[in-house]
Design a protein around this motif. Structure first.
Motif, PDB file in Angstrom:
ATOM      1  N   ASP A 312      62.988 -39.659  42.013  1.00 32.53           N
ATOM      2  CA  ASP A 312      62.506 -40.869  42.684  1.00 32.53           C
ATOM      3  C   ASP A 312      63.571 -41.475  43.599  1.00 32.53           C
ATOM      4  OD1 ASP A 312      60.016 -40.599  41.420  1.00 32.53           O
ATOM      5  OD2 ASP A 312      60.762 -41.604  39.619  1.00 32.53           O
ATOM      6  N   TRP A 317      64.500 -37.275  49.771  1.00 31.70           N
ATOM      7  CA  TRP A 317      63.089 -37.233  50.144  1.00 31.70           C
ATOM      8  C   TRP A 317      62.936 -36.301  51.341  1.00 31.70           C
ATOM      9  CZ3 TRP A 317      59.009 -40.782  48.361  1.00 31.70           C
ATOM     10  CH2 TRP A 317      59.388 -41.512  47.220  1.00 31.70           C
ATOM     11  N   PHE A 327      56.550 -37.148  52.937  1.00 32.18           N
ATOM     12  CA  PHE A 327      57.802 -37.144  52.171  1.00 32.18           C
ATOM     13  C   PHE A 327      57.557 -37.231  50.674  1.00 32.18           C
ATOM     14  CE2 PHE A 327      58.889 -38.764  56.382  1.00 32.18           C
ATOM     15  CZ  PHE A 327      59.959 -37.968  56.710  1.00 32.18           C
ATOM     16  N   ARG A 328      58.309 -36.415  49.943  1.00 28.13           N
ATOM     17  CA  ARG A 328      58.263 -36.427  48.483  1.00 28.13           C
ATOM     18  C   ARG A 328      59.695 -36.297  47.961  1.00 28.13           C
ATOM     19  NH1 ARG A 328      53.954 -37.677  49.658  1.00 28.13           N
ATOM     20  NH2 ARG A 328      51.908 -36.977  48.918  1.00 28.13           N
ATOM     21  N   PRO A 329      60.020 -36.974  46.838  1.00 28.02           N
ATOM     22  CA  PRO A 329      61.370 -36.830  46.269  1.00 28.02           C
ATOM     23  C   PRO A 329      61.534 -35.478  45.585  1.00 28.02           C
ATOM     24  CG  PRO A 329      60.011 -38.210  44.861  1.00 28.02           C
ATOM     25  CD  PRO A 329      59.180 -37.920  46.081  1.00 28.02           C
ATOM     26  N   HIS A 347      64.241 -35.718  56.676  1.00 27.91           N
ATOM     27  CA  HIS A 347      64.603 -36.040  55.305  1.00 27.91           C
ATOM     28  C   HIS A 347      65.351 -37.366  55.292  1.00 27.91           C
ATOM     29  CE1 HIS A 347      67.499 -33.292  57.177  1.00 27.91           C
ATOM     30  NE2 HIS A 347      68.475 -33.862  56.476  1.00 27.91           N
ATOM     31  N   THR A 349      66.782 -40.832  52.270  1.00 28.36           N
ATOM     32  CA  THR A 349      66.823 -41.394  50.925  1.00 28.36           C
ATOM     33  C   THR A 349      66.198 -42.782  50.959  1.00 28.36           C
ATOM     34  OG1 THR A 349      69.018 -42.378  51.217  1.00 28.36           O
ATOM     35  CG2 THR A 349      68.929 -40.138  50.313  1.00 28.36           C
TER      36      THR A 349
END
Length: 392
Positions: A312, A317, A327-329, A347, A349
């Protein structure tokens, strides 16, 4: 996690500093601005020669050829000459006044004229190179070149594992960050009191600053691109830093290279970007892709290696494909790392809202077979090392 320069960054973006090969500067979450690759400082000669005096000797066939001694031009009486005097500079031993230079300062006029001309040419070329580089950075970088399918397959997002027991980079990172016995990397933000002596690693200083901690006065006096150069030099000369770099090289050879396995070898970023993200109210990496910044090769492959568990708000991300924006962590445990296409995939954070510190490092590598020109002299603003796949 790219290499944006301060002028490229949004005004509200938090910054940090990372340990780099030649220095540190305010960049996104610690991106360093090291010296150009290969620009190594030359130690002081016995004769006290400076950087100019360290240049190559006269070329074969030049006016000084007949006056050569054993690797050093001679004066009219056959005595070896001081390099500093050859270049028209004051010898360092003369400046100090506590020692006498053991080489002759009686430079023949012919030699003096030759070296003066060469010095002027060197300075002219250096100024021109610096001007061209500054002009280049004011322009957008060229668009990334399409890569063959085999390169694209090598940078499809994939999670790998490695043995944390045999590879000691995490332990060397703890030593570099001066962790107390029993102090974990994820607990760096819990240090109750900050030592009045600045820590060896500037990344740690800036992580505490971004976390809102009140810094001892001595820390502030060496923070900033210009003020901490001597501090960075001391770090780079330290045994702890050299061991950390050696552990990093071993990691690249044992773990990163097998994910590429190019028969011609790989060029990789050295040093890596060391990052520390303590709980804070601001994100430390803005949304970007590496191809939007200068100094990146179109065939670069990105690797992100957390040294603590991440998920998370402590994770990186990443979008699933160039321009998708989904975007996904990337949740990872110690002993895991992700390979991805940071050149084309955006990408970033998000603010770390946990009660844990993220410590990670990242790097970029280029398969040698993907080069269609000379080897890279740098990756972004970092130096480059080469590994041919053969264990020493």
């Amino acid at each position: 996690d790219g290499l944006p320069r301060p002028s490229d960054m949004p005004a509200n973006l938090e910054v940090d500093v990372v340990v780099g090969q030649g220095g540190a500067s305010a960049q996104q979450e610690g991106d360093a601005e090291p010296e150009p690759s290969g620009a190594k400082k030359r130690p002081l000669d016995d004769d006290g020669g400076s950087a100019a005096a360290a240049a190559a000797e006269p070329e074969a066939g030049g006016p000084a050829e007949q006056s050569r001694g054993k690797g050093r031009p001679l004066d009219e009486e056959g005595r070896p000459l001081c390099f500093a005097s050859l270049w028209g500079e004051q010898c360092a031993w003369e400046k100090k006044g506590d020692k006498v230079c053991r080489y002759s300062h009686c430079v023949p006029e012919l030699l003096l004229a030759e070296y003066a001309a060469r010095k002027a040419e060197l300075e002219k070329n250096a100024n021109k190179s610096s001007h061209d580089r500054a002009l280049e950075l004011t322009l957008p970088p060229p668009p990334p070149r399409p890569q063959p399918e085999w390169v694209e397959l090598l940078r499809v997002k994939r999670i790998f594992t490695f043995d944390t027991q045999t590879l000691t980079l995490a332990a060397h990172t703890r030593a570099l960050l001066e962790c107390a016995e029993g102090e974990g990397l994820a607990d760096l933000h819990r240090r109750a009191a900050l030592d009045a002596r600045p820590p060896m690693c500037p990344t740690l200083m800036h992580a505490f600053r971004l976390a809102g901690r009140k810094l001892p006065p001595a820390w502030g006096r060496i923070m900033g691109k210009e003020r901490n150069r001597n501090h960075i030099k001391q770090l780079h000369c330290s045994e702890l830093y050299q061991r950390w770099l050696q552990a990093y090289d071993e990691f690249v050879q044992a773990v990163i290279f097998p994910t590429i396995s190019d028969e011609q070898g790989i060029y990789y970023q050295r040093p890596p970007t060391l990052r520390i993200a303590m709980p804070a109210h601001a994100a430390t990496i803005g949304i970007h892709r590496d191809a939007d910044y200068h100094g990146h090769h179109s065939a670069e492959i990105n690797f992100w290696v957390p040294l603590v568990a991440v998920a998370d708000s402590t994770a990186l991300w990443l979008e699933s494909g160039p321009g998708r924006g989904d975007f996904r962590p990337i949740a990872l445990q110690p002993g895991e790392f992700v390979r991805f296409n940071g050149s084309l995939c955006h990408h970033h954070t998000v603010p770390n809202v946990t009660d844990t510190t993220r410590v990670s490092f990242d790097l970029r590598a280029i398969p040698a077979s993907a080069l269609d020109g000379p080897p890279p002299e740098h990756i972004g603003e970092y130096g480059v090392a080469f590994f041919d796949g053969k264990k020493k």
